[in-house]
Write an enzyme that holds these catalytic residues in place. Structure first.
Site, mmCIF file in Angstrom:
data_model
loop_
_atom_site.group_PDB
_atom_site.id
_atom_site.type_symbol
_atom_site.label_atom_id
_atom_site.label_comp_id
_atom_site.label_asym_id
_atom_site.label_seq_id
_atom_site.Cartn_x
_atom_site.Cartn_y
_atom_site.Cartn_z
ATOM 1 N N SER A 1 0.802 -1.220 0.000
ATOM 2 C CA SER A 1 0.000 0.000 0.000
ATOM 3 C C SER A 1 0.834 1.270 0.000
ATOM 4 O O SER A 1 0.325 2.317 -0.370
ATOM 5 C CB SER A 1 -0.968 -0.009 1.182
ATOM 6 O OG SER A 1 -0.279 -0.248 2.381
ATOM 7 N N HIS B 1 -5.521 -3.381 -2.720
ATOM 8 C CA HIS B 1 -5.150 -2.466 -3.809
ATOM 9 C C HIS B 1 -5.003 -3.192 -5.141
ATOM 10 O O HIS B 1 -4.528 -2.601 -6.108
ATOM 11 C CB HIS B 1 -3.834 -1.750 -3.482
ATOM 12 C CG HIS B 1 -3.934 -0.860 -2.286
ATOM 13 N ND1 HIS B 1 -4.552 0.363 -2.316
ATOM 14 C CD2 HIS B 1 -3.520 -1.049 -1.011
ATOM 15 C CE1 HIS B 1 -4.496 0.921 -1.117
ATOM 16 N NE2 HIS B 1 -3.878 0.079 -0.300
ATOM 17 N N LYS C 1 -12.046 0.309 -1.608
ATOM 18 C CA LYS C 1 -11.110 0.987 -2.514
ATOM 19 C C LYS C 1 -11.711 1.024 -3.913
ATOM 20 O O LYS C 1 -12.623 1.805 -4.147
ATOM 21 C CB LYS C 1 -9.748 0.344 -2.390
ATOM 22 C CG LYS C 1 -9.168 0.785 -1.032
ATOM 23 C CD LYS C 1 -7.977 0.139 -0.522
ATOM 24 C CE LYS C 1 -7.671 0.783 0.832
ATOM 25 N NZ LYS C 1 -6.943 -0.081 1.727
HETATM 26 C C1 LIG Z 1 -6.994 -0.249 3.144
HETATM 27 C C2 LIG Z 1 -6.352 -1.538 3.400
HETATM 28 C C3 LIG Z 1 -6.905 -2.464 4.287
HETATM 29 C C4 LIG Z 1 -8.090 -2.148 5.139
HETATM 30 O O1 LIG Z 1 -9.269 -2.065 4.421
HETATM 31 P P1 LIG Z 1 -10.470 -1.161 4.983
HETATM 32 O O2 LIG Z 1 -11.648 -1.635 4.245
HETATM 33 O O3 LIG Z 1 -10.127 0.258 4.693
HETATM 34 O O4 LIG Z 1 -10.568 -1.411 6.452
HETATM 35 C C5 LIG Z 1 -6.285 -3.678 4.413
HETATM 36 N N1 LIG Z 1 -5.160 -3.964 3.728
HETATM 37 C C6 LIG Z 1 -4.594 -3.093 2.896
HETATM 38 C C7 LIG Z 1 -3.348 -3.467 2.161
HETATM 39 C C8 LIG Z 1 -5.151 -1.840 2.718
HETATM 40 O O5 LIG Z 1 -4.568 -0.943 1.932
#
Ligand SMILES: *Cc1c(COP(=O)(O)O)cnc(C)c1O
Length: 639
Positions: free
Chosen positions: A429, A457, A487
């Site tokens: 990320s 992602h 996302k």
């Molecule tokens: C954003 C993210 C999460 C968490 O997801 P949410 O739905 O925002 O709680 C988990 N793992 C990664 C790699 C992320 O970027």
């Protein structure tokens, strides 16, 4: 309290003429014997030494007792004496006392007085009749000390509030400032009737014996005698004095304030910025339109009319919230529908939806492994994976970022563990780089380990139709495929895809799934609609990829080298404050790019983190690349 008559009980103890201790109480007649004996005992056991003289005075206060409500207490957490004095001066000025700095300077004199200095607040003349003795506030007590039966106990803090309350009720008095004369006690206060009792945690240097009290008077000279008579003779009981527990509580919060101040100093403070618009490639912040290079809504689905309509319809059909956890009353048709859509989209047997991606990671990891098991985790994995590892109780072996040889070696060390779980971000990320999934699967299978990949992602970004790493590499799935709805799918929630057996198991043991209210239908129907849009319009994924290629090429043109295998483009800066400065400079040019700092990334690895969307226009990206390059030159030139 009843009509019972009251007595003041005063104790003073000395040795060789020097003061050792003193105390006073106002109590009903029935309590006098006990209080008197407690005060004498206190005198005899005082840390400053054994007195050769104890004066105990018991006087009737019939008829003249007045009751006052304690001043409200507020704490100002200061770190240095200079800061504390600045706060004190500011408070006094705010209370209409203009010559605050000169008043503070008078402590040098008031220190030698036994009582307080009574100062004309405007002319700064001393008004006390005897400059050596000063003025004493006396005949006062805390009502609750009687009710709690602690009449004999010593509570400096409550005594100070009682005194300050009496003083602020004296005719003509407009304020008080007090600094302890105990060299080890650095706290002081400013009090006025309006401000209340303003505790200042540090107002003098440790070891400084100078201190004292200054009462501030405003009024005619012929009123002074009446003021002094009130302070020295009128008996007063103070009600509602905050209890010691509340004081301790304030000290606890002082520590938090200190921790916040330290972060601020290191350039690590965090704030929430309000974006006044649906999430998209631009936003309104503080009334200005900004180009947003920071959204995870990669495919611009959060504000897609079809997605928004599905969510609105769901709210009307199924209500705003689900009303229960999945295993009780929180499963509705939208939950079932989304899970089957996700399984179909990812090509797995089944799927399970959680409230957030964070919960999906924590929930899957803690369900699969525990004490006696081993987790192998990439050093740059997302915080939610790290938290899941910690919470599981399993042995955690961290392998070097993206180094699958290191993973292979470390897995060989875990043969004796009951189970092995290897977990990795699919797209990292903060760096935007990708896991080598085929090799990852080969290694985990060879070592008989569970494989888990976080596609937060990757979903909607990788592969021709956005199905993620397996589609990108043309290989199979990990055992546990985690993703988020928050996302590229433009909604909120998290999920696990895998075999029916895995999903049945998680449904039975995964605590964040079981013990939390299930996400509501509006979020879930939005995600289902987003999946439909994505399947119907795979060109969104292609457009996103073209945008990334264009942006990286534009940066390179301006001399900024970076790369990306996803929608995330990291631009390394290094120093935390330089990254913040670059981000702030870009914001003034109308471009929102967050600075990512410790603890999200390592100390000294601060960066600008660009996230691109399919909806960005090429000219927006060209302008942004040029602006970023020029900001980096400026901030790095300064270092
Ligand atoms: C954003 C993210 C999460 C968490 O997801 P949410 O739905 O925002 O709680 C988990 N793992 C990664 C790699 C992320 O970027």
């Amino acid at each position: 309290m009843s009509e019972e008559s009251y007595y003041s009980v005063k104790m003073r103890a000395a040795r060789g003429g020097a003061h050792i201790s003193g105390a006073e109480k106002i109590v009903p007649a029935s309590a006098v014997p006990k209080v008197a004996s407690v005060l004498v005992e206190r005198a005899l056991t005082h840390a400053k030494g054994v007195p050769d003289f104890i004066n105990l005075k018991v006087e009737s206060q019939e008829g003249s007792l007045s009751r006052l409500k304690a001043l409200k207490v507020t704490t100002h957490a200061t770190r240095t004496a200079a800061e504390g004095r600045a706060v004190a001066a500011e408070l006094l000025r705010g209370a209409g006392i203009g010559r605050a700095d000169e008043i503070l300077a008078r402590f040098a004199e008031s220190h030698s007085m036994r009582g307080a200095m009574l100062l004309d607040v405007d002319t700064l003349e001393c008004l006390e009749p005897d400059p050596e003795r000063g003025v004493r506030a006396t005949y006062m007590d805390d009502v609750s000390s009687l009710q709690k039966g602690t009449a004999g106990g010593k509570n400096h803090y409550a005594e100070a509030i009682v005194l300050a309350t009496k003083v602020q009720n004296a005719p003509g008095v407009v304020g008080e400032i007090c600094v302890s004369d105990d060299p080890d006690y650095v706290t002081g206060y400013v009090a006025t009737r309006e401000l209340g009792y303003r505790r200042i945690t540090v107002i003098k240097e440790k070891g400084d014996p100078n201190g004292g009290r200054i009462f501030l008077y405003r009024g005619p000279r012929d009123g002074v005698a009446e003021t002094i008579r009130f302070l020295e003779q009128t008996p007063v009981l103070v009600t509602d004095v905050p209890v010691l527990a509340a004081v301790r509580e304030e000290h606890r919060f002082d520590q938090l304030a200190d921790a916040l101040a330290a972060r601020e100093k290191a350039g690590l403070s965090r704030y929430c910025r309000t974006l006044v618009a649906p999430t998209g490639p631009t936003a309104i912040v503080d009334g200005r339109e900004l180009l947003v290079l920071a959204s995870n809504d990669y495919l611009d689905l959060a504000r897609d009319p079809r997605v928004m309509a599905a969510s609105a319809t769901a709210a009307r059909t199924w209500g705003a919230g689900s009303g229960g956890s999945r295993l009780t009353t929180g499963t509705q048709p939208p939950h079932v529908r989304l899970e089957s859509s996700l399984a179909r989209f990812k090509g797995t047997e089944a799927a399970l939806v959680y409230g957030t991606g964070y919960m999906a990671n924590v929930g899957a990891i803690t369900a699969l492994v525990g004490k006696g098991d081993a987790i192998l985790s990439d050093e740059l994995n997302h915080a939610s994976i790290i938290d899941g590892c910690r919470l599981s109780g399993a042995d955690v072996l961290v392998y070097r970022h993206g180094d699958l040889d290191d993973l292979d070696r470390k897995l060989s060390l875990c043969r004796e563990h009951r189970r092995r779980l290897v977990v990795s971000d699919g797209v990292f990320s903060m760096d935007g780089d990708m896991l080598d999934l085929p090799r990852f699967l080969e290694i985990t299978r060879r070592h008989d380990a569970f494989s888990m990949v976080d596609e937060a992602h990757a979903t909607g970004v990788l592969g021709g139709t956005g199905r993620g790493l397996s589609e990108h590499f043309g290989c199979g799935h990990p055992d546990i495929l985690m993703g988020t709805l928050s996302k590229a799918l433009g909604s909120e929630g998290g999920f696990i895809c895998g075999s029916q057996l895995l999903i049945d198991y998680l449904r039975n043991v995964s605590r964040p799934f079981i013990f939390s209210t299930s996400p509501g239908a509006p979020a879930l129907e939005a995600a289902t609609a987003a999946l439909e849009v994505l399947e119907a319009e795979p060109e969104r994924v292609a457009r996103l990829r073209e945008n990334v290629a264009l942006f990286v090429a534009e940066l390179a043109k301006h001399g900024v080298e970076t790369r990306s295998e996803s929608a995330i483009v990291p631009i390394l800066v290094g120093d935390e404050k330089a990254a913040l400065a670059a981000s702030a400079a870009l914001e003034t040019q109308g471009i929102l790019v967050p600075a990512i700092r410790y603890p999200t990334v390592a100390r000294g690895a601060a960066r600008l983190r660009v996230a691109l969307m399919s909806a960005h226009e090429p000219d927006q990206l060209c302008r942004a690349a040029a602006a970023i390059a020029s900001c980096l030159k400026t901030t790095q030139g300064k270092r």
